[in-house]
Write a protein that holds these residues in place. Structure first.
Motif, mmCIF file in Angstrom:
data_model
loop_
_atom_site.group_PDB
_atom_site.id
_atom_site.type_symbol
_atom_site.label_atom_id
_atom_site.label_comp_id
_atom_site.label_asym_id
_atom_site.label_seq_id
_atom_site.Cartn_x
_atom_site.Cartn_y
_atom_site.Cartn_z
ATOM 1 N N HIS A 113 7.113 -22.377 23.939
ATOM 2 C CA HIS A 113 6.742 -22.937 22.643
ATOM 3 C C HIS A 113 7.822 -23.937 22.199
ATOM 4 O O HIS A 113 9.005 -23.680 22.396
ATOM 5 C CB HIS A 113 6.631 -21.790 21.630
ATOM 6 C CG HIS A 113 5.904 -22.181 20.372
ATOM 7 N ND1 HIS A 113 6.449 -23.008 19.424
ATOM 8 C CD2 HIS A 113 4.661 -21.878 19.939
ATOM 9 C CE1 HIS A 113 5.578 -23.160 18.442
ATOM 10 N NE2 HIS A 113 4.482 -22.487 18.736
ATOM 11 N N ASN A 133 9.058 -24.410 19.436
ATOM 12 C CA ASN A 133 10.026 -23.763 18.549
ATOM 13 C C ASN A 133 11.018 -22.887 19.315
ATOM 14 O O ASN A 133 12.125 -22.637 18.810
ATOM 15 C CB ASN A 133 9.309 -22.949 17.468
ATOM 16 C CG ASN A 133 8.679 -23.851 16.422
ATOM 17 O OD1 ASN A 133 9.053 -25.019 16.286
ATOM 18 N ND2 ASN A 133 7.704 -23.321 15.684
ATOM 19 N N LEU A 185 13.522 -25.423 20.273
ATOM 20 C CA LEU A 185 14.306 -25.793 19.090
ATOM 21 C C LEU A 185 15.393 -24.747 18.810
ATOM 22 O O LEU A 185 16.548 -25.085 18.532
ATOM 23 C CB LEU A 185 13.369 -25.951 17.890
ATOM 24 C CG LEU A 185 13.948 -26.601 16.635
ATOM 25 C CD1 LEU A 185 12.840 -27.227 15.799
ATOM 26 C CD2 LEU A 185 14.713 -25.619 15.784
ATOM 27 N N ALA A 190 9.209 -17.083 19.690
ATOM 28 C CA ALA A 190 8.829 -18.238 18.882
ATOM 29 C C ALA A 190 7.328 -18.300 18.717
ATOM 30 O O ALA A 190 6.572 -17.924 19.615
ATOM 31 C CB ALA A 190 9.333 -19.522 19.530
ATOM 32 N N ASP A 196 4.222 -20.554 15.886
ATOM 33 C CA ASP A 196 4.079 -21.762 15.077
ATOM 34 C C ASP A 196 4.882 -21.715 13.784
ATOM 35 O O ASP A 196 5.167 -22.754 13.183
ATOM 36 C CB ASP A 196 2.592 -21.985 14.733
ATOM 37 C CG ASP A 196 1.776 -22.340 15.970
ATOM 38 O OD1 ASP A 196 2.381 -22.639 17.021
ATOM 39 O OD2 ASP A 196 0.532 -22.320 15.880
ATOM 40 N N GLY A 205 7.989 -20.540 13.489
ATOM 41 C CA GLY A 205 9.423 -20.713 13.711
ATOM 42 C C GLY A 205 9.898 -19.946 14.921
ATOM 43 O O GLY A 205 9.134 -19.720 15.865
ATOM 44 N N GLY A 206 11.164 -19.536 14.878
ATOM 45 C CA GLY A 206 11.726 -18.836 16.022
ATOM 46 C C GLY A 206 12.690 -17.749 15.587
ATOM 47 O O GLY A 206 13.308 -17.823 14.524
ATOM 48 N N VAL A 261 10.361 -23.045 10.720
ATOM 49 C CA VAL A 261 10.270 -24.441 11.157
ATOM 50 C C VAL A 261 9.017 -25.069 10.558
ATOM 51 O O VAL A 261 7.926 -24.495 10.643
ATOM 52 C CB VAL A 261 10.222 -24.526 12.694
ATOM 53 C CG1 VAL A 261 10.065 -25.977 13.148
ATOM 54 C CG2 VAL A 261 11.480 -23.908 13.310
ATOM 55 N N GLY A 264 8.678 -29.501 12.852
ATOM 56 C CA GLY A 264 9.754 -29.697 13.826
ATOM 57 C C GLY A 264 11.162 -29.624 13.277
ATOM 58 O O GLY A 264 12.121 -29.873 14.017
ATOM 59 N N VAL A 289 14.072 -27.295 10.894
ATOM 60 C CA VAL A 289 14.409 -25.978 10.356
ATOM 61 C C VAL A 289 14.528 -26.078 8.840
ATOM 62 O O VAL A 289 15.369 -26.821 8.322
ATOM 63 C CB VAL A 289 15.729 -25.454 10.957
ATOM 64 C CG1 VAL A 289 16.097 -24.109 10.350
ATOM 65 C CG2 VAL A 289 15.639 -25.366 12.477
#
Lengths: 125, 125
Positions: free
Chosen positions: B4, B6, B9, B70, B72, B74-75, B96, B99, B101
């Motif tokens: 993913h 995220n 990220l 992660a 959609d 966030g993570g 997130v 894209g 944070v």
């Protein structure tokens, strides 16, 4: 945003625990599930002992799910745990294989005083 | 299993921090990012203060990512933080949006002694 099946599984894990539905709870677990509490370095191995570990947890506890993240590897849950008037935060990483929980990594972070030297960047709440 | 965005990220968030690449770190953050350390009830608001908060963190610290989840929203990252010979566990929930944070929820669970009464189910490690 579609709901990942592991997000549903994590929510069901906590809803069955909250309902003391230990049969429903057990149905989510792999027979060889391993639970690890990292702060106390405690380990419980196997579905039946792990169900008992939860069923025997003392006090009139109630759990609320604050946040869930999930992907193909499993799910993360941030919970709020109320027991005997005290509120605790629980953080739980569930590893899921073929729709069953194979590992639970558990954390219960407790309040502490902030270190000095960062008041110029930080506010307290 | 696809990775993913995220998850990437979250890993980049920690790899730039580990590299002290504060420009690369800042590029992942929303200008109005909010950081909350729940155990100390500290809050940092805004990208520049939050970058400084990390850049000024004392000691020769090094961070290793143990686990990432992660989706959609966030993570989540579980990290191992080594500073001055001490090892700490960090747990981090990144929210997130588009894209970037927008929120960091941070936890640093510390070791404690296990409660009594569950030795029949538990082994220590």
């Amino acid at each position: 945003m579609t709901i990942h099946p592991n997000a549903e599984l994590v929510r069901r894990y906590w809803s069955t625990a909250e309902a003391r539905d230990w049969e429903g709870f057990a149905a989510l677990l792999h027979p060889d599930v391993v639970y690890e509490a990292h702060q106390t370095r405690e380990r419980v191995t196997g579905r039946d002992p792990y169900v008992r570990f939860n069923a025997e947890f003392p006090g009139d506890w109630h759990v609320t799910v604050v946040r869930v993240l999930a992907d193909d590897s499993g799910g993360f849950a941030w919970t709020s745990f109320a027991v005997d008037g005290e509120e605790m935060t629980g953080l739980h990483v569930l590893t899921v294989v073929d729709g069953l929980v194979t590992k639970v990594d558990d954390f219960w972070p407790e309040p502490y005083d902030p270190p000095p030297g960062r008041d110029h960047l930080v506010e307290r709440w």
